[in-house]
Write a protein that holds these residues in place. Structure first.
Motif, PDB file in Angstrom:
ATOM      1  N   SER A  66       0.862  -1.181   0.000  1.00 20.90           N
ATOM      2  CA  SER A  66       0.000   0.000   0.000  1.00 20.90           C
ATOM      3  C   SER A  66       0.897   1.229   0.000  1.00 20.90           C
ATOM      4  N   PRO A  67       0.384   2.391  -0.432  1.00 16.61           N
ATOM      5  CA  PRO A  67       1.185   3.618  -0.375  1.00 16.61           C
ATOM      6  C   PRO A  67       1.592   3.996   1.048  1.00 16.61           C
ATOM      7  N   CYS A  68       0.885   3.447   2.041  1.00 16.19           N
ATOM      8  CA  CYS A  68       1.217   3.724   3.439  1.00 16.19           C
ATOM      9  C   CYS A  68       2.227   2.723   3.996  1.00 16.19           C
ATOM     10  N   GLY A  69       2.702   1.804   3.145  1.00 10.82           N
ATOM     11  CA  GLY A  69       3.660   0.799   3.582  1.00 10.82           C
ATOM     12  C   GLY A  69       3.152  -0.606   3.316  1.00 10.82           C
ATOM     13  N   GLY A  70       3.983  -1.585   3.661  1.00  7.70           N
ATOM     14  CA  GLY A  70       3.605  -2.975   3.467  1.00  7.70           C
ATOM     15  C   GLY A  70       2.460  -3.369   4.369  1.00  7.70           C
ATOM     16  N   ALA A  71       1.569  -4.175   3.836  1.00  8.84           N
ATOM     17  CA  ALA A  71       0.451  -4.696   4.617  1.00  8.84           C
ATOM     18  C   ALA A  71       0.618  -6.191   4.765  1.00  8.84           C
ATOM     19  N   SER A  72       0.357  -6.688   5.959  1.00 12.12           N
ATOM     20  CA  SER A  72       0.404  -8.124   6.184  1.00 12.12           C
ATOM     21  C   SER A  72      -0.656  -8.494   7.209  1.00 12.12           C
ATOM     22  N   GLY A  73      -0.917  -9.788   7.315  1.00 16.51           N
ATOM     23  CA  GLY A  73      -1.865 -10.241   8.309  1.00 16.51           C
ATOM     24  C   GLY A  73      -1.443  -9.834   9.707  1.00 16.51           C
ATOM     25  N   ALA A  74      -0.139  -9.649   9.907  1.00 10.92           N
ATOM     26  CA  ALA A  74       0.371  -9.288  11.228  1.00 10.92           C
ATOM     27  C   ALA A  74       0.029  -7.854  11.609  1.00 10.92           C
ATOM     28  N   THR A  75      -0.150  -6.986  10.614  1.00 10.61           N
ATOM     29  CA  THR A  75      -0.439  -5.590  10.925  1.00 10.61           C
ATOM     30  C   THR A  75      -1.900  -5.381  11.291  1.00 10.61           C
ATOM     31  N   PHE A  94      -6.283  -2.002   8.256  1.00 10.81           N
ATOM     32  CA  PHE A  94      -5.949  -0.588   8.403  1.00 10.81           C
ATOM     33  C   PHE A  94      -6.474   0.202   7.215  1.00 10.81           C
ATOM     34  N   TYR A  95      -6.527   1.511   7.388  1.00  9.51           N
ATOM     35  CA  TYR A  95      -6.958   2.422   6.335  1.00  9.51           C
ATOM     36  C   TYR A  95      -5.784   3.288   5.917  1.00  9.51           C
ATOM     37  N   CYS A  96      -5.594   3.444   4.609  1.00  5.37           N
ATOM     38  CA  CYS A  96      -4.516   4.285   4.081  1.00  5.37           C
ATOM     39  C   CYS A  96      -5.139   5.520   3.428  1.00  5.37           C
ATOM     40  N   PRO A  97      -4.965   6.693   4.030  1.00  3.80           N
ATOM     41  CA  PRO A  97      -5.564   7.906   3.453  1.00  3.80           C
ATOM     42  C   PRO A  97      -4.929   8.322   2.130  1.00  3.80           C
ATOM     43  N   LEU A  98      -3.723   7.832   1.836  1.00  3.36           N
ATOM     44  CA  LEU A  98      -3.036   8.235   0.608  1.00  3.36           C
ATOM     45  C   LEU A  98      -3.727   7.713  -0.636  1.00  3.36           C
ATOM     46  N   ASP A  99      -4.311   6.524  -0.570  1.00  5.90           N
ATOM     47  CA  ASP A  99      -5.057   6.002  -1.719  1.00  5.90           C
ATOM     48  C   ASP A  99      -6.540   5.814  -1.421  1.00  5.90           C
ATOM     49  N   ARG A 100      -6.937   6.226  -0.188  1.00  6.88           N
ATOM     50  CA  ARG A 100      -8.342   6.156   0.224  1.00  6.88           C
ATOM     51  C   ARG A 100      -8.867   4.728   0.171  1.00  6.88           C
ATOM     52  N   LYS A 101      -8.027   3.788   0.586  1.00  3.44           N
ATOM     53  CA  LYS A 101      -8.404   2.379   0.579  1.00  3.44           C
ATOM     54  C   LYS A 101      -8.228   1.772   1.973  1.00  3.44           C
ATOM     55  N   ALA A 102      -9.122   0.867   2.317  1.00  2.00           N
ATOM     56  CA  ALA A 102      -8.978   0.062   3.532  1.00  2.00           C
ATOM     57  C   ALA A 102      -8.396  -1.289   3.123  1.00  2.00           C
ATOM     58  N   TYR A 103      -7.535  -1.845   3.967  1.00  2.00           N
ATOM     59  CA  TYR A 103      -6.847  -3.104   3.667  1.00  2.00           C
ATOM     60  C   TYR A 103      -7.226  -4.151   4.708  1.00  2.00           C
ATOM     61  N   LEU A 104      -7.570  -5.341   4.222  1.00  2.00           N
ATOM     62  CA  LEU A 104      -8.050  -6.383   5.119  1.00  2.00           C
ATOM     63  C   LEU A 104      -7.659  -7.764   4.618  1.00  2.00           C
ATOM     64  N   ASP A 105      -6.921  -8.491   5.436  1.00  2.00           N
ATOM     65  CA  ASP A 105      -6.718  -9.923   5.235  1.00  2.00           C
ATOM     66  C   ASP A 105      -7.850 -10.607   5.992  1.00  2.00           C
ATOM     67  N   THR A 106      -8.761 -11.262   5.273  1.00  2.00           N
ATOM     68  CA  THR A 106      -9.935 -11.821   5.944  1.00  2.00           C
ATOM     69  C   THR A 106      -9.572 -12.930   6.931  1.00  2.00           C
ATOM     70  N   VAL A 132     -14.856  -4.063   9.912  1.00  2.00           N
ATOM     71  CA  VAL A 132     -14.993  -3.387   8.616  1.00  2.00           C
ATOM     72  C   VAL A 132     -15.502  -1.963   8.819  1.00  2.00           C
ATOM     73  N   ALA A 133     -16.538  -1.813   9.648  1.00  2.00           N
ATOM     74  CA  ALA A 133     -17.125  -0.490   9.885  1.00  2.00           C
ATOM     75  C   ALA A 133     -16.117   0.473  10.501  1.00  2.00           C
ATOM     76  N   HIS A 134     -15.238  -0.035  11.372  1.00  2.00           N
ATOM     77  CA  HIS A 134     -14.225   0.811  12.011  1.00  2.00           C
ATOM     78  C   HIS A 134     -13.250   1.360  10.967  1.00  2.00           C
ATOM     79  N   GLU A 135     -12.792   0.511  10.051  1.00  2.00           N
ATOM     80  CA  GLU A 135     -11.855   0.987   9.032  1.00  2.00           C
ATOM     81  C   GLU A 135     -12.528   1.975   8.087  1.00  2.00           C
ATOM     82  N   ILE A 136     -13.788   1.718   7.735  1.00  2.00           N
ATOM     83  CA  ILE A 136     -14.505   2.663   6.882  1.00  2.00           C
ATOM     84  C   ILE A 136     -14.757   3.965   7.635  1.00  2.00           C
ATOM     85  N   ALA A 137     -14.890   3.895   8.951  1.00  2.00           N
ATOM     86  CA  ALA A 137     -15.038   5.118   9.745  1.00  2.00           C
ATOM     87  C   ALA A 137     -13.799   6.007   9.617  1.00  2.00           C
ATOM     88  N   HIS A 138     -12.626   5.398   9.461  1.00  2.00           N
ATOM     89  CA  HIS A 138     -11.427   6.212   9.215  1.00  2.00           C
ATOM     90  C   HIS A 138     -11.540   6.936   7.870  1.00  2.00           C
TER      91      HIS A 138
END
Length: 281
Positions: free
Chosen positions: A111-120, A123-135, A157-163
């Protein structure tokens, strides 16, 4: 939560079939243990998941039935957030709501906010306006964090969209700008207010979703409240064998997270979620 057979969102970017970063032959039990370690301790365990430094692109291979079901669930929940927030923005705020894209991935992605992994965690990245989720996090939530139920997952899901809502309103950008010139303790304190407001906004969504779609079932709000309790900073630190240290908190205590979610749910109003003006959280 009643979600089967309902409309899904088109704003899903599914990277789960893409080749790249892999879990290196770790079994499901080992994977969950590693994810829990990273989530509890705030440690980036990506190298343990990918077999080396850096983060590749997500997933690879065929989607399982559980993967497909999780994707459908997230899509319906996301569609619910889009409809509710479009209505609230228009009626309460006099603005147009532009929905976020939600990225589904397996193991790791970029992601533009850095690497995303299940360990993180999600999260929501405001730089690309995307939420990231490993189900797979839903499994961690239920099995490791003892927050079971589909509405516990919907709360995530609702919490990340709230960001994203905060970003649309300019709140997230202003708060993060202030954090940049602050001490670590001050930055953490601002982060707590950001996260508690997202919890409150999640409650606002839950209230309106229940009324509009009839999607809530008995026990659903209890599932969300339990999830909020299990992922409070103090509870996570205790479960990791550490003494809670308030100056390190970035999301709020279990009691605070529950209280702000409940405030949003009971009020149903964005105006009730001003954590930045609150004297006490």
């Amino acid at each position: 939560m009643r979600w089967q057979g309902r409309r899904g969102s088109r704003n899903i970017e599914d990277r789960r079939r893409m080749s790249g970063g892999r879990a290196g032959g770790i079994g499901i039990g080992g994977l969950l243990a590693i994810l829990a370690i990273g989530y509890f301790l705030g440690v980036d365990v990506t190298p343990m998941l990918t077999g080396g430094p850096g983060i590749g692109t997500s997933g690879g291979g065929e989607l399982t039935e559980a993967d497909r079901r999780a994707g459908e669930f997230v899509s319906v929940t996301l569609a619910d957030t889009e409809e509710i927030w479009a209505e609230i923005f228009s009626r309460e705020l006099g603005q147009r709501y532009e929905p976020a894209t939600l990225v589904l991935f397996k193991a790791a992605t970029q992601s533009p906010c850095g690497g995303a992994s299940g360990a993180t965690g999600p999260f929501y990245c405001p730089l690309d306006r995307k939420a990231y989720l490993d189900t797979q996090f839903f499994t961690t939530l239920a099995q490791r964090l003892e927050a079971k139920g589909d509405f516990a997952a919907a709360y995530v899901v609702a919490h990340e969209i709230a960001h994203h809502v905060q970003n649309e309103l300019g709140i997230l950008g202003e708060a993060n700008k202030i954090r940049q010139g602050s001490s670590e303790a001050q930055s953490n304190a601002i982060s707590v207010r950001i996260e508690l407001q997202a919890d409150c906004l999640s409650g606002v969504w839950a209230r309106h979703a229940g009324e509009r779609f009839g999607s809530l079932e008995p026990g659903d709000i209890g599932e969300a409240m339990n999830a909020a309790r299990q992922i409070g900073d103090d509870t996570l630190q205790r479960n990791a064998g550490r003494r809670p240290m308030p100056h390190t908190f970035t999301h709020g205590t279990s009691e605070q997270r529950q209280r702000w979610f409940a405030q949003g749910y009971e009020s149903g109003s964005v105006a009730a979620c001003d954590t930045f003006s609150a004297n006490a959280l």
